[in-house]
Design an enzyme around this catalytic site. Structure first.
Site, PDB file in Angstrom:
ATOM      1  N   HIS A   1       0.798  -1.226   0.000  1.00 39.57           N
ATOM      2  CA  HIS A   1       0.000   0.000   0.000  1.00 39.57           C
ATOM      3  C   HIS A   1       0.827   1.271   0.000  1.00 39.57           C
ATOM      4  O   HIS A   1       0.257   2.361   0.122  1.00 39.57           O
ATOM      5  CB  HIS A   1      -0.909   0.053   1.232  1.00 39.57           C
ATOM      6  CG  HIS A   1      -2.000  -0.964   1.237  1.00 39.57           C
ATOM      7  ND1 HIS A   1      -3.234  -0.742   0.687  1.00 39.57           N
ATOM      8  CD2 HIS A   1      -2.034  -2.215   1.734  1.00 39.57           C
ATOM      9  CE1 HIS A   1      -3.998  -1.811   0.858  1.00 39.57           C
ATOM     10  NE2 HIS A   1      -3.286  -2.724   1.488  1.00 39.57           N
TER      11      HIS A   1
ATOM     12  N   LYS B   1      -8.186  13.958   4.724  1.00 41.63           N
ATOM     13  CA  LYS B   1      -7.266  12.825   4.710  1.00 41.63           C
ATOM     14  C   LYS B   1      -6.303  13.021   5.878  1.00 41.63           C
ATOM     15  O   LYS B   1      -6.257  14.095   6.473  1.00 41.63           O
ATOM     16  CB  LYS B   1      -6.495  12.757   3.397  1.00 41.63           C
ATOM     17  CG  LYS B   1      -5.860  14.095   2.996  1.00 41.63           C
ATOM     18  CD  LYS B   1      -5.216  14.046   1.620  1.00 41.63           C
ATOM     19  CE  LYS B   1      -6.206  14.119   0.483  1.00 41.63           C
ATOM     20  NZ  LYS B   1      -6.374  12.858  -0.208  1.00 41.63           N
ATOM     21  N   ARG B   2      -5.512  11.980   6.193  1.00 40.54           N
ATOM     22  CA  ARG B   2      -4.539  12.148   7.254  1.00 40.54           C
ATOM     23  C   ARG B   2      -3.576  13.276   6.909  1.00 40.54           C
ATOM     24  O   ARG B   2      -3.337  13.584   5.745  1.00 40.54           O
ATOM     25  CB  ARG B   2      -3.782  10.831   7.491  1.00 40.54           C
ATOM     26  CG  ARG B   2      -4.599   9.825   8.275  1.00 40.54           C
ATOM     27  CD  ARG B   2      -4.974  10.319   9.657  1.00 40.54           C
ATOM     28  NE  ARG B   2      -3.843  10.302  10.546  1.00 40.54           N
ATOM     29  CZ  ARG B   2      -3.590   9.347  11.419  1.00 40.54           C
ATOM     30  NH1 ARG B   2      -4.411   8.312  11.545  1.00 40.54           N
ATOM     31  NH2 ARG B   2      -2.535   9.411  12.199  1.00 40.54           N
TER      32      ARG B   2
ATOM     33  N   LYS C   1       1.087  14.471   1.438  1.00 39.01           N
ATOM     34  CA  LYS C   1      -0.257  14.812   0.955  1.00 39.01           C
ATOM     35  C   LYS C   1      -0.407  16.322   0.742  1.00 39.01           C
ATOM     36  O   LYS C   1      -1.381  16.790   0.174  1.00 39.01           O
ATOM     37  CB  LYS C   1      -1.307  14.311   1.939  1.00 39.01           C
ATOM     38  CG  LYS C   1      -1.329  12.785   2.088  1.00 39.01           C
ATOM     39  CD  LYS C   1      -2.353  12.356   3.134  1.00 39.01           C
ATOM     40  CE  LYS C   1      -2.318  10.864   3.439  1.00 39.01           C
ATOM     41  NZ  LYS C   1      -3.005  10.023   2.436  1.00 39.01           N
TER      42      LYS C   1
ATOM     43  N   THR D   1      -8.473   6.823  -1.841  1.00 36.36           N
ATOM     44  CA  THR D   1      -9.830   6.309  -2.018  1.00 36.36           C
ATOM     45  C   THR D   1     -10.843   7.413  -1.740  1.00 36.36           C
ATOM     46  O   THR D   1     -11.947   7.391  -2.283  1.00 36.36           O
ATOM     47  CB  THR D   1     -10.093   5.112  -1.075  1.00 36.36           C
ATOM     48  OG1 THR D   1      -9.563   5.433   0.217  1.00 36.36           O
ATOM     49  CG2 THR D   1      -9.444   3.851  -1.587  1.00 36.36           C
TER      50      THR D   1
ATOM     51  N   LYS E   1     -14.521   8.642  -3.678  1.00 38.42           N
ATOM     52  CA  LYS E   1     -15.797   8.959  -3.018  1.00 38.42           C
ATOM     53  C   LYS E   1     -16.266  10.357  -3.403  1.00 38.42           C
ATOM     54  O   LYS E   1     -17.446  10.588  -3.689  1.00 38.42           O
ATOM     55  CB  LYS E   1     -15.628   8.883  -1.489  1.00 38.42           C
ATOM     56  CG  LYS E   1     -15.267   7.492  -0.983  1.00 38.42           C
ATOM     57  CD  LYS E   1     -14.750   7.504   0.455  1.00 38.42           C
ATOM     58  CE  LYS E   1     -14.076   6.165   0.770  1.00 38.42           C
ATOM     59  NZ  LYS E   1     -13.328   6.171   2.035  1.00 38.42           N
TER      60      LYS E   1
HETATM   61  C1  GL7 Z   1      -2.426   3.643   2.019  1.00 34.62           C
HETATM   62  C2  GL7 Z   1      -2.103   4.627   0.907  1.00 34.62           C
HETATM   63  O1  GL7 Z   1      -1.380   5.697   1.410  1.00 34.62           O
HETATM   64  C3  GL7 Z   1      -3.330   5.124   0.146  1.00 34.62           C
HETATM   65  O2  GL7 Z   1      -2.920   5.846  -0.981  1.00 34.62           O
HETATM   66  C4  GL7 Z   1      -4.180   3.940  -0.301  1.00 34.62           C
HETATM   67  O3  GL7 Z   1      -5.356   4.395  -0.937  1.00 34.62           O
HETATM   68  C5  GL7 Z   1      -4.530   3.097   0.910  1.00 34.62           C
HETATM   69  C6  GL7 Z   1      -5.334   1.874   0.532  1.00 34.62           C
HETATM   70  O4  GL7 Z   1      -4.674   1.119  -0.422  1.00 34.62           O
HETATM   71  O5  GL7 Z   1      -3.327   2.636   1.539  1.00 34.62           O
HETATM   72  N1  GL7 Z   1      -1.207   3.030   2.479  1.00 34.62           N
HETATM   73  C7  GL7 Z   1      -1.046   3.165   3.807  1.00 34.62           C
HETATM   74  O6  GL7 Z   1      -0.115   2.720   4.472  1.00 34.62           O
HETATM   75  N2  GL7 Z   1      -2.067   3.872   4.288  1.00 34.62           N
HETATM   76  C8  GL7 Z   1      -2.917   4.207   3.286  1.00 34.62           C
HETATM   77  O7  GL7 Z   1      -3.932   4.814   3.423  1.00 34.62           O
HETATM   78  C9  GL7 Z   1      -2.245   4.194   5.696  1.00 34.62           C
END
Ligand code: GL7
Length: 833
Positions: free
Chosen positions: A375, A567-568, A573, A675, A679
Site C-alpha cells: 500500500h 485525509k490524514r 499529501k 480512495t 468517493k
Molecule cells: C495507504 C495509501 O497511502 C493510500 O494511498 C491507499 O489508498 C490506501 C489503501 O490502499 O493505503 N497506504 C497506507 O499505508 N495507508 C494508506 O492509506 C495508511
C-alpha cells in the site's frame, strides 16, 4: 470521452436488493418488543441510546438468521474462502449501513417516526467503530462489504482494539488526543465466541529435541501465553443474501486468575500480568503509513495472526482432518500490507513443529496460500524489525525466517544470479548492518504467490522502483488491483437526495452495478436535470453549513465553492501547499478587495499522528489562519477556512455529498492510490489533483476536461530529484510565494507570538521541501484559478459534476473484488438460500 462507453454490465439486469417481508408495522412491533424484552425499558422513558439498541436488535433478528444460513451454506459447500488479514478495519457506524443492506432503511425510519423518534437522531447515537487510521483500514471495510454483497466466502480477521483511533480536540488551536471509547457500554454489533478462544505463546526459548526415530525437532518453550477471544461482527451484504463475519481478537491473560500466585500472596502480581496481557489489544497505534519498531506492535501483529491461523486450521481440519493436501486449494490468506506478514513463519511453525509436515511440503503450502498487497512506497513505512526484538518475542519464528531466507538465497537467488553478492544482500530478508533487521516486505514477497499494488501507476512503481529484482526473479508474481469503495455507504446511504434522483433515472440496481450510472451522462446538458442535480448539491451544502456552524461556530455561505481536503495529515499529501494557496488568496483579497473570485470555503478534516511534530504544526497554523481570515471584515466573507475537529468516517459521510472541489494534491509517486478521491468524484466533486495514484484513472474515466490536473508527473518529479531540487529557486523567483512564506515568520496570524508558524517555512526551505510543494505551487495555484472560473459557468459546472458521478463505475469495490477473485483468490460464489 469516457461517457461514450456503454458496458456490457450496463445492459444486464442486476438483482434488486432483497427486502425482507418487514413492513413498517412489523418493524415497529419488533422495536417495541426489543425495547421491552432486550433492553428492559419502556417507550415512555427510553433514552436515545435504548431506541438505537432496540432498532439494532430488530435488525439483528434478520442479520443473525442470514448469518446462520450463510455459515451453513459455506460449511455444506466446503468452498474455498479468502481470509483478509488486516491490523485495521475502519468500519465507521454500522446500524444505518446494515439497514440499507437489509433493504429496510425506510421501514425502520417510518417505524421510528410512528414511535415518535427521528431516525437521524437515533443513528447519531452510535459511536464510530474507528479501528483504523485511514485509507488502508477503510479499504478493508469496503472490501468485506463487497465480498458479502457478491456472495463470496470471506472472513475478515483483525484486532478487537478497546480504543480505536484517538478522538481529536483542538485546544488553543492545537490538536490534543483523547481516548476513543467506542464500546464503553458494549456494542450491539458484535457477538463474543468463547467456544473459539485461542492460546498465543510468546517469548521463551527454543530447544532442539530428537523424536523416537531420531529426527531433529524444534520445541518452543514460551515464556508466557495469552488468550485470544474472538468477537464476530456480522457483515451484511447488499440485499442480505450473504452475511459474512469480521472476526476481531481481544487479548486476555491466559488464566484469568492465577490461584497459585494468589495463594502465595501475589495477588497484585497476578493483576499486573493480566494488565500486560490485556495491553496487547488495548489501543490502535495511531500512526498512518509508518510505525516505529515497538515491541507491543510486533506482539499485536503476531497475536492476531496466530489466533487467525489457528482458527483457519481448526475450520479446515473439521472437514479434512490431517490431510494437508487441500489446505491451499481451500484457503487463501490476503496480507493487507506487511502488518500480518508474521503469519508466514507462523504457518510454517504450525505445519512443521505442530503438525509434523516436512519443510518442503509446508513451504509449498505457505507459498500457495498467501498473497500480499503493498500500500505504500514511502521508505519509512516499509516495516523492519530488529533481529534482537524478534529473537526475544518470537525466537522460533526468527529461526524459521533464517531458514526461509537461507533456502531462498541458495536455491533461487544464487541460481538466477550466480555469485552476485550485491543482489543477494538486496534481496535478503535480513538486512545486515549495525543492527540487523527483518524486512517484512521482503518476507511477504518471498512467501506469497501474488503481490499487488493498489492503482496502476503504483503497481508499476512497485515493480520498477521498489522490487525490480524480485520482479525479474518471479515473473508474473506482481500485479495490479486498483482500489475501490462501496457505493452503498459512499453514495446510497450518505447522499440520499442524489441517490433518489439516480434511482429515478436509471432504476434501483446501481448500488450493485455502478456502471449503470453512465446512463445519466445523457442528461449532462439537460437544463432540467442540471437543475435537479445542482439543487441537491446545494441542499447538501446547506446541511453541511449547519454542521460547520454547530461544530466550529463559523458561518459559511452555502453558495460558495466548498473546497475540501480530507485525509490524514502528512507532508506528502501536501496540506501545507493548500495552506500556502489560502494565504495567496487572502493576500490577493487584501491587496484588491475587488479581486475576482467566487466566494470559497476551504474545509479540512484531518488527524495528525500524535508524535508527528510538523503535521501538528500545520494543523495549528491552519487553525490560526482560519481564525484570522474568518474574522477579517475587509475580505467580505469571500474566503473562509474551516478545520473540522475529530475527522472520521461519520464526518466524511456528511462532507463528501457537499463537496465542490476534491483536493488530491500529493506529490506524484507518493500516494499509492487514494480512495477519498473516488468517493468525492462519485458524489460530483471535481478533482484538483496531481497525476498520482488513482487520480490518473479518475481522470481517464471522467475525461481530462472534467478534472483539474496540475503539477509534475512522476517522471518529472524523479528528474528534478535526480538533478537536485532547490526550493530556494522557487522562493526567489515567485514573489507571491515568497510573500506568503515570509508571512509565516511574522505574528500576523499569532498576535504577539512571532515565529510560531515558522517551522512550516523552515521545512519548505532549510528542510529542503522533501515533497516539492514549492515546485508545484504555481501550477497548483493556476489550477485553482481555473476551477474558480469554471465554477462561474453554471451550466458547464453542472455538466462536469454530472459526468463525474456518471463515470466512476470503475471504482466500485465490487469491481476490485472481482479483480482479486479472478487474478489472485480464484473463489467461486456460494449462493445462500
Ligand atoms: C495507504 C495509501 O497511502 C493510500 O494511498 C491507499 O489508498 C490506501 C489503501 O490502499 O493505503 N497506504 C497506507 O499505508 N495507508 C494508506 O492509506 C495508511
Amino acid at each position: 470521452m469516457a461517457t461514450k462507453k456503454t458496458t456490457a454490465s450496463a445492459k444486464k439486469k442486476a438483482a434488486p436488493a432483497a427486502s425482507f417481508s418487514l413492513n413498517t408495522t412489523d418493524f415497529k412491533e419488533s422495536i417495541l418488543k426489543h425495547l421491552h424484552s432486550t433492553l428492559g425499558t419502556d417507550e415512555n422513558k427510553a433514552s436515545n441510546r435504548a431506541w438505537a439498541e432496540a432498532t439494532a436488535a430488530a435488525a439483528n433478528d434478520f442479520v443473525y438468521e442470514r448469518l446462520r444460513q450463510t455459515q451453513k451454506a459455506h460449511f455444506e459447500a466446503d468452498t474455498r474462502a479468502v481470509h483478509y488479514l488486516s491490523a485495521e478495519f475502519l468500519m465507521g457506524r454500522l446500524l444505518s449501513n446494515n439497514l440499507h443492506n437489509l433493504g429496510v432503511f425506510d421501514a425502520a425510519a417510518d417505524a421510528l417516526k410512528d414511535l415518535g423518534q427521528d431516525i437521524s437522531v437515533i443513528l447519531d447515537e452510535e459511536p464510530d467503530m474507528a479501528l483504523g487510521n485511514g485509507g488502508l483500514g477503510r479499504l478493508a471495510a469496503c472490501f468485506i462489504d463487497s465480498l458479502a454483497t457478491l456472495n463470496y466466502p470471506a472472513i475478515g480477521y483483525g484486532i478487537h482494539y478497546e480504543h480505536g483511533l484517538f478522538r481529536q480536540e483542538f485546544r488553543d488551536n492545537r490538536q490534543i488526543e483523547r481516548p476513543d471509547e467506542w464500546r464503553e457500554y458494549g456494542s450491539p454489533f458484535e457477538i463474543c465466541r468463547p467456544e473459539s478462544v485461542q492460546q498465543v505463546p510468546l517469548f521463551g526459548y527454543v530447544e532442539t529435541v530428537f523424536d523416537e526415530t531420531g529426527n531433529m525437532k524444534k520445541k518452543w518453550h514460551p515464556g508466557r501465553v495469552i488468550k485470544g477471544i474472538p468477537w464476530d461482527v456480522p457483515i451484511v451484504g447488499y440485499g442480505a443474501e450473504t452475511v459474512n463475519i469480521l472476526r476481531l481478537w481481544e487479548s486476555r491473560a491466559s488464566d484469568f486468575f492465577n490461584w497459585d500466585v494468589f495463594n502465595a500472596g501475589g495477588y497484585i502480581d497476578s493483576q499486573a500480568e493480566n494488565a500486560e496481557a490485556e495491553a496487547v489489544s488495548k489501543v490502535l497505534y495511531p500512526n498512518d503509513e509508518t510505525e516505529a519498531g515497538k515491541q507491543l506492535r510486533l506482539i499485536q501483529q503476531y497475536f492476531f495472526c496466530a489466533c487467525s491461523l489457528k482458527d483457519i486450521i481448526r475450520r479446515y481440519s473439521r472437514a479434512h482432518g490431517n490431510d494437508w493436501s487441500k489446505f491451499s486449494t481451500q484457503n487463501v490468506m490476503q496480507l493487507n500490507d506487511t502488518h500480518p506478514a508474521v503469519a508466514i513463519p507462523e504457518l510454517m511453525r504450525l505445519l512443521v513443529d505442530e503438525h509434523d509436515l516436512n519443510w518442503d511440503d509446508a513451504w509449498t503450502i505457505c507459498r500457495e496460500s498467501f498473497a500480499y498487497t503493498n500500500h505504500t512506497l514511502l521508505p519509512e513505512a516499509l516495516e523492519k524489525w530488529d533481529v534482537s526484538l524478534f529473537e526475544r518475542v518470537l525466537p522460533r519464528h526468527l529461526e524459521i525466517i533464517y531458514e526461509i531466507n537461507r533456502r531462498f538465497l541458495e536455491d533461487e537467488v544464487e541460481v538466477k544470479w550466480p555469485g552476485n553478492d550485491e543482489i543477494k544482500a538486496k534481496l535478503s530478508i535480513i538486512e545486515e548492518g549495525d543492527s540487523r533487521k527483518v524486512r517484512m516486505g521482503h518476507l511477504s514477497v518471498v512467501g506469497s504467490f501474488k503481490v499487488n499494488g493498489v492503482a496502476q501507476i503504483h503497481s508499476e512503481l512497485v515493480k520498477k522502483d521498489l522490487f525490480p529484482e524480485y520482479d525479474a526473479l518471479f515473473p508474473g508474481k506482481f500485479t495490479n488491483v486498483t482500489n475501490g469503495i462501496t457505493p452503498r455507504r459512499w453514495l446510497k446511504a450518505c447522499n440520499p437526495r442524489l441517490s433518489a434522483l439516480l434511482t429515478e433515472k436509471v432504476g434501483e440496481n446501481w448500488p450493485r452495478d455502478l456502471e449503470l450510472l453512465r446512463d445519466i451522462a445523457k442528461y449532462a446538458d439537460d437544463p432540467a436535470f442540471q437543475k435537479e442535480y445542482m439543487d441537491i448539491k446545494l441542499a447538501n451544502k446547506v446541511d453541511m453549513a449547519a454542521t460547520i456552524l454547530e461544530l466550529t461556530g463559523v458561518e459559511v455561505d452555502p453558495t460558495a465553492i466548498f473546497d475540501i481536503q480530507i485525509k490524514r495529515l502528512h507532508e506528502y499529501k501536501r496540506q501545507q501547499m493548500n495552506l500556502l494557496h489560502i494565504l495567496a488568496l487572502y493576500r490577493r483579497l487584501l491587496e484588491n478587495p475587488d479581486y475576482d473570485m467566487n466566494p470559497r470555503v476551504v474545509i479540512f478534516g484531518s488527524k495528525a499522528a500524535p508524535g508527528y511534530k510538523l503535521a501538528k504544526d500545520i494543523i495549528y497554523a491552519l487553525n490560526c489562519i482560519a481564525e484570522k481570515v474568518n474574522s477579517d471584515a475587509r475580505i467580505k466573507g469571500k474566503l473562509k477556512v474551516v478545520f473540522l475537529p475529530n475527522y472520521r468516517v461519520t464526518i466524511a459521510e456528511k462532507l463528501i455529498p457537499a463537496a465542490d472541489l476534491s483536493q488530491q494534491i500529493s506529490l506524484a509517486g507518493y500516494e499509492a492510490s487514494g480512495t477519498g478521491n473516488m468517493k468525492l468524484a462519485l458524489n460530483g466533486a471535481l478533482t484538483v489533483g496531481t497525476l498520482d495514484g488513482a487520480n490518473i484513472e479518475i481522470a481517464e474515466e471522467a475525461g481530462e476536461e472534467n478534472v483539474c490536473i496540475f503539477g509534475m508527473n512522476v517522471d518529472e518529479v524523479q528528474a528534478l530529484q535526480a538533478q537536485g531540487y532547490n526550493p530556494w529557486d522557487y522562493y526567489y523567483s515567485n514573489p507571491e510565494l515568497k510573500a506568503v512564506l515570509d508571512w509565516l515568520d511574522t505574528d500576523y496570524f499569532t498576535p504577539g507570538k512571532p515565529g510560531e508558524l515558522s517551522s512550516i517555512k523552515r521545512s519548505l526551505l532549510d528542510g529542503g521541501d522533501p515533497y516539492m510543494a514549492l515546485a508545484d505551487f504555481q501550477s497548483y495555484s493556476d489550477a485553482q484559478k481555473d476551477a474558480d472560473s469554471r465554477y462561474s459557468d453554471k451550466a458547464g459546472w453542472a455538466r462536469a459534476m454530472i459526468i463525474n458521478t456518471a463515470t466512476m463505475g470503475k471504482f466500485n469495490s465490487d469491481r476490485s473484488m472481482e479483480d482479486y477473485v479472478r487474478d489472485i483468490w480464484k473463489l467461486t460464489k456460494c449462493p445462500v438460500k
